[in-house]
Design a protein around this motif. Structure first.
Motif, mmCIF file in Angstrom:
data_model
loop_
_atom_site.group_PDB
_atom_site.id
_atom_site.type_symbol
_atom_site.label_atom_id
_atom_site.label_comp_id
_atom_site.label_asym_id
_atom_site.label_seq_id
_atom_site.Cartn_x
_atom_site.Cartn_y
_atom_site.Cartn_z
ATOM 1 N N LYS A 83 -7.167 26.034 44.921
ATOM 2 C CA LYS A 83 -7.935 25.464 43.806
ATOM 3 C C LYS A 83 -7.416 24.069 43.454
ATOM 4 C CE LYS A 83 -9.076 29.913 41.633
ATOM 5 N NZ LYS A 83 -8.809 30.780 40.444
ATOM 6 N N ALA A 84 -6.093 23.921 43.425
ATOM 7 C CA ALA A 84 -5.497 22.610 43.143
ATOM 8 C C ALA A 84 -5.840 21.625 44.258
ATOM 9 C CB ALA A 84 -3.978 22.751 42.997
ATOM 10 N N HIS A 85 -5.778 22.105 45.490
ATOM 11 C CA HIS A 85 -6.093 21.265 46.636
ATOM 12 C C HIS A 85 -7.541 20.777 46.555
ATOM 13 C CE1 HIS A 85 -6.702 20.269 50.957
ATOM 14 N NE2 HIS A 85 -5.416 19.964 50.920
ATOM 15 N N SER A 86 -8.448 21.662 46.139
ATOM 16 C CA SER A 86 -9.864 21.304 46.029
ATOM 17 C C SER A 86 -10.083 20.225 44.970
ATOM 18 C CB SER A 86 -10.679 22.549 45.687
ATOM 19 O OG SER A 86 -12.050 22.233 45.555
ATOM 20 N N ARG A 87 -9.341 20.297 43.872
ATOM 21 C CA ARG A 87 -9.488 19.285 42.828
ATOM 22 C C ARG A 87 -9.044 17.914 43.329
ATOM 23 N NH1 ARG A 87 -6.726 21.417 37.463
ATOM 24 N NH2 ARG A 87 -7.401 19.332 36.758
ATOM 25 N N LEU A 88 -7.984 17.882 44.112
ATOM 26 C CA LEU A 88 -7.532 16.610 44.673
ATOM 27 C C LEU A 88 -8.475 16.119 45.765
ATOM 28 C CD1 LEU A 88 -3.716 17.350 44.784
ATOM 29 C CD2 LEU A 88 -4.859 15.627 43.380
ATOM 30 N N LEU A 89 -9.073 17.068 46.469
ATOM 31 C CA LEU A 89 -10.049 16.696 47.489
ATOM 32 C C LEU A 89 -11.252 16.009 46.834
ATOM 33 C CD1 LEU A 89 -10.736 18.783 50.610
ATOM 34 C CD2 LEU A 89 -12.647 17.666 49.502
ATOM 35 N N ALA A 90 -11.620 16.454 45.632
ATOM 36 C CA ALA A 90 -12.710 15.812 44.901
ATOM 37 C C ALA A 90 -12.362 14.371 44.540
ATOM 38 C CB ALA A 90 -13.030 16.609 43.633
ATOM 39 N N VAL A 91 -11.084 14.113 44.233
ATOM 40 C CA VAL A 91 -10.648 12.745 43.936
ATOM 41 C C VAL A 91 -10.761 11.878 45.192
ATOM 42 C CG1 VAL A 91 -8.727 11.293 43.175
ATOM 43 C CG2 VAL A 91 -9.098 13.529 42.108
ATOM 44 N N ALA A 92 -10.346 12.427 46.333
ATOM 45 C CA ALA A 92 -10.471 11.695 47.591
ATOM 46 C C ALA A 92 -11.941 11.408 47.901
ATOM 47 C CB ALA A 92 -9.834 12.490 48.731
ATOM 48 N N HIS A 93 -12.796 12.379 47.636
ATOM 49 C CA HIS A 93 -14.242 12.205 47.837
ATOM 50 C C HIS A 93 -14.751 11.047 46.976
ATOM 51 C CE1 HIS A 93 -18.508 14.148 47.363
ATOM 52 N NE2 HIS A 93 -18.546 13.005 48.035
ATOM 53 N N ARG A 94 -14.307 10.998 45.724
ATOM 54 C CA ARG A 94 -14.720 9.910 44.829
ATOM 55 C C ARG A 94 -14.311 8.552 45.400
ATOM 56 N NH1 ARG A 94 -11.128 9.610 39.724
ATOM 57 N NH2 ARG A 94 -9.809 8.538 41.256
ATOM 58 N N GLU A 95 -13.080 8.445 45.858
ATOM 59 C CA GLU A 95 -12.610 7.179 46.429
ATOM 60 C C GLU A 95 -13.374 6.826 47.703
ATOM 61 O OE1 GLU A 95 -9.812 5.129 44.972
ATOM 62 O OE2 GLU A 95 -10.814 6.325 43.431
ATOM 63 N N LEU A 96 -13.721 7.834 48.493
ATOM 64 C CA LEU A 96 -14.488 7.577 49.720
ATOM 65 C C LEU A 96 -15.874 7.018 49.409
ATOM 66 C CD1 LEU A 96 -13.733 10.526 52.182
ATOM 67 C CD2 LEU A 96 -13.437 8.085 52.619
ATOM 68 N N ARG A 97 -16.459 7.438 48.327
ATOM 69 C CA ARG A 97 -17.781 6.929 47.963
ATOM 70 C C ARG A 97 -17.705 5.439 47.620
ATOM 71 N NH1 ARG A 97 -21.139 11.214 47.770
ATOM 72 N NH2 ARG A 97 -22.854 9.990 46.930
ATOM 73 N N VAL A 98 -16.651 5.041 46.925
ATOM 74 C CA VAL A 98 -16.460 3.619 46.636
ATOM 75 C C VAL A 98 -16.156 2.861 47.922
ATOM 76 C CG1 VAL A 98 -15.157 1.928 45.272
ATOM 77 C CG2 VAL A 98 -15.600 4.201 44.336
ATOM 78 N N ALA A 99 -15.365 3.473 48.796
ATOM 79 C CA ALA A 99 -15.034 2.847 50.083
ATOM 80 C C ALA A 99 -16.291 2.627 50.925
ATOM 81 C CB ALA A 99 -14.033 3.711 50.843
ATOM 82 N N PHE A 100 -17.196 3.613 50.903
ATOM 83 C CA PHE A 100 -18.439 3.462 51.647
ATOM 84 C C PHE A 100 -19.270 2.317 51.068
ATOM 85 C CE2 PHE A 100 -22.950 4.532 52.375
ATOM 86 C CZ PHE A 100 -22.949 4.496 53.760
ATOM 87 N N ASP A 101 -19.294 2.198 49.761
ATOM 88 C CA ASP A 101 -20.004 1.093 49.119
ATOM 89 C C ASP A 101 -19.394 -0.237 49.543
ATOM 90 O OD1 ASP A 101 -21.925 -0.050 47.476
ATOM 91 O OD2 ASP A 101 -20.633 -0.016 45.707
ATOM 92 N N TYR A 102 -18.062 -0.256 49.711
ATOM 93 C CA TYR A 102 -17.377 -1.456 50.210
ATOM 94 C C TYR A 102 -17.937 -1.871 51.565
ATOM 95 C CZ TYR A 102 -13.528 -4.135 52.357
ATOM 96 O OH TYR A 102 -12.791 -5.087 53.017
ATOM 97 N N VAL A 103 -18.047 -0.912 52.468
ATOM 98 C CA VAL A 103 -18.546 -1.219 53.812
ATOM 99 C C VAL A 103 -19.986 -1.721 53.746
ATOM 100 C CG1 VAL A 103 -18.990 -0.310 56.117
ATOM 101 C CG2 VAL A 103 -16.999 0.482 54.834
ATOM 102 N N MET A 104 -20.782 -1.145 52.850
ATOM 103 C CA MET A 104 -22.173 -1.570 52.732
ATOM 104 C C MET A 104 -22.310 -3.004 52.216
ATOM 105 S SD MET A 104 -24.194 0.788 53.892
ATOM 106 C CE MET A 104 -22.937 0.732 55.175
#
Length: 345
Positions: A248-269
């Protein structure tokens, strides 16, 4: 006779695949002379990372400070670099990977390769290594031995650690892209605010993938406050009796990584579509991070001894799909959306 700069660049190209399979894949798609500049920059950042990971005792902070100074190429740097490699070799762990040891021993060669580049490249690299080294020296001690045990105090500290290790690299790469491409430079106002997330996302993915390996080496980059909410500490995280709460803790941190990846994808765009090489250079590690998070999501094997990795077939698919879609923004957005849909928000 002065050393041949071409032999220094040859060393850099030879050692790169041994210390990073990902960057050995994507650096060659960059246009020259950007490819060589990024190769040298990455290797110097990797040296700092190795000193933080593999040097034992407080000596690592002293070495990081000296290494940052050497990256400014001060007067007499060649003799100082030889002394530095001798000191570093004495304090690296006996278990340090052979390729990492070879890279540290080759610091004079990498610095010689840096010296062949224009002043703006050298300055961008030196700023990155200095910020990275200062932050690693401070945050590394926290991750290894706090009064309350292993682990960083909070999610904010975990993100701060990611910034020093990888966010700084995102900033440096953006400056190198601007140095190379006037069109990228015209988009600086859109790229620079997103550049840190690009590095943070990749580092968070590595932290989530390497939880067990880091703990076995005596380090933890997870926030103790978040673990405590699930009745855990870094010391008890791997115990089978706590597997449900750990995931459960791992999943919460995975959500944070997902959030950062979305900004990173916007960077590439925001990168110019005509700069295929720069786009691919960013798209490959970004989509591989997405596929890694998909594999980690809800997968308790991440806490077992065998590492969880994406398959070679997946790597090949990511490279092929992004090559095909590199200039098609709408298709890339649809692909990213579909692949990240299963990840926790």
């Amino acid at each position: 006779m002065p050393p041949d700069p071409s032999s220094a660049l040859t060393f850099c190209r030879d050692v790169l695949p041994a210390v990073s399979r990902t960057f050995a894949l994507n650096i060659p798609v960059l246009p020259p002379p950007l490819d060589t500049a990024v190769t040298v920059a990455y290797l110097l950042c990797r040296v700092a990372d190795t000193l933080e990971d593999e040097a034992h005792g407080p000596t690592s902070e002293v070495l990081l400070a000296e290494f940052a100074r050497l990256c400014t190429l001060p007067e007499g740097w060649e003799a100082d670099a030889l002394r530095f490699t001798e000191q570093a070799a004495r304090v690296l762990r006996a278990q340090a990977p052979e390729a990492e040891v070879r890279l540290v021993e080759g610091v004079p060669q990498v610095l010689r390769a840096l010296a062949t580049h224009p002043v703006p490249v050298r300055e961008h690299v030196a700023v990155c290594v200095r910020t990275m080294s200062e932050g690693m020296g401070r945050m590394g001690a926290k991750g290894r031995a706090l009064a309350g045990g292993l682990g960083l105090a909070s999610l904010e500290e975990t993100i701060e650690y990611c910034y020093y290790v990888a966010g700084t690299v995102g900033e440096m790469l953006t400056r190198l892209f601007q140095w190379y491409s006037p069109e990228v430079a015209r988009r600086a106002a859109r790229l620079e605010p997103r550049s840190v997330a690009f590095g943070n996302a990749l580092q968070l993915t590595n932290i989530l993938k390497d939880v067990r390996e880091d703990l076995e080496r005596g380090s933890c980059w997870l926030p103790r406050t978040l673990l405590a909410e699930h009745g855990l500490t870094p010391e008890t995280l791997l115990e089978p009796a706590h597997r449900g709460e750990a995931m459960k803790a791992h999943s919460r941190l995975l959500a944070v990584a997902h959030r950062e990846l979305r900004v990173a994808f916007d960077y590439v765009m925001q990168l110019p579509r005509e700069e295929h090489g720069i786009r691919l250079f960013c798209l490959w590690p970004l989509f591989l991070a997405v596929m890694t998070l998909r594999k980690l999501n809800g997968n308790a094997a991440v806490l077992e001894k065998k590492p969880v990795k994406v398959s070679r077939r997946t790597v090949k698919w990511v490279l092929g799909a992004t090559k095909l879609l590199v200039a098609q923004d709408r298709a890339l957005k649809l692909l990213f959306s579909a692949l990240t849909a299963p990840l926790p928000a």
